[in-house]
Design an enzyme around this catalytic site. Structure first.
Site, PDB file in Angstrom:
ATOM      1  N   CYS A  10       0.807  -1.039  -0.162  1.00 14.50           N
ATOM      2  CA  CYS A  10       0.022   0.059   0.112  1.00 14.50           C
ATOM      3  C   CYS A  10       0.832   1.175  -0.035  1.00 14.50           C
ATOM      4  O   CYS A  10       2.165   1.276   0.034  1.00 14.50           O
ATOM      5  CB  CYS A  10      -0.903  -0.003   1.183  1.00 14.50           C
ATOM      6  SG  CYS A  10      -0.160   0.131   2.881  1.00 14.50           S
ATOM      7  N   CYS A  13       2.825   1.601   3.186  1.00 14.29           N
ATOM      8  CA  CYS A  13       3.963   0.943   3.047  1.00 14.29           C
ATOM      9  C   CYS A  13       5.217   1.313   2.448  1.00 14.29           C
ATOM     10  O   CYS A  13       6.540   1.397   2.820  1.00 14.29           O
ATOM     11  CB  CYS A  13       3.562  -0.488   2.670  1.00 14.29           C
ATOM     12  SG  CYS A  13       2.186  -1.429   3.620  1.00 14.29           S
TER      13      CYS A  13
END
Length: 75
Positions: A10, A13
């Protein structure tokens, strides 16, 4: 030193991975930053929220994007 970023890819991240690389570069330390996206591997750390920061196999943070300055405190 091995730094792992746990997350499924994501935006948060990726941002945590960027900050970790920045912290390593600014500190000039010998460390390897690895991205762990495999869900089963992430679960081995007991992490329920991503992104997570793992330093030498110890979970330092989960569920938030730390700044490079915050990461430096864990290194």
């Amino acid at each position: 030193m091995i730094i792992k970023i746990l997350g499924t890819g994501c935006t948060n991240c990726k941002k945590l991975e960027e900050h970790a690389n920045q912290a390593v570069k600014e500190m000039g330390i010998d460390a390897k930053v690895e991205k762990v996206e495999d869900f089963m591997e992430i679960m081995k750390y007991g992490v329920m929220k991503t992104p997570a920061l793992v330093v030498d196999e110890q979970v330092k943070s989960a569920g938030k994007v730390l700044s490079a300055e915050e990461i430096k405190k864990h290194l």
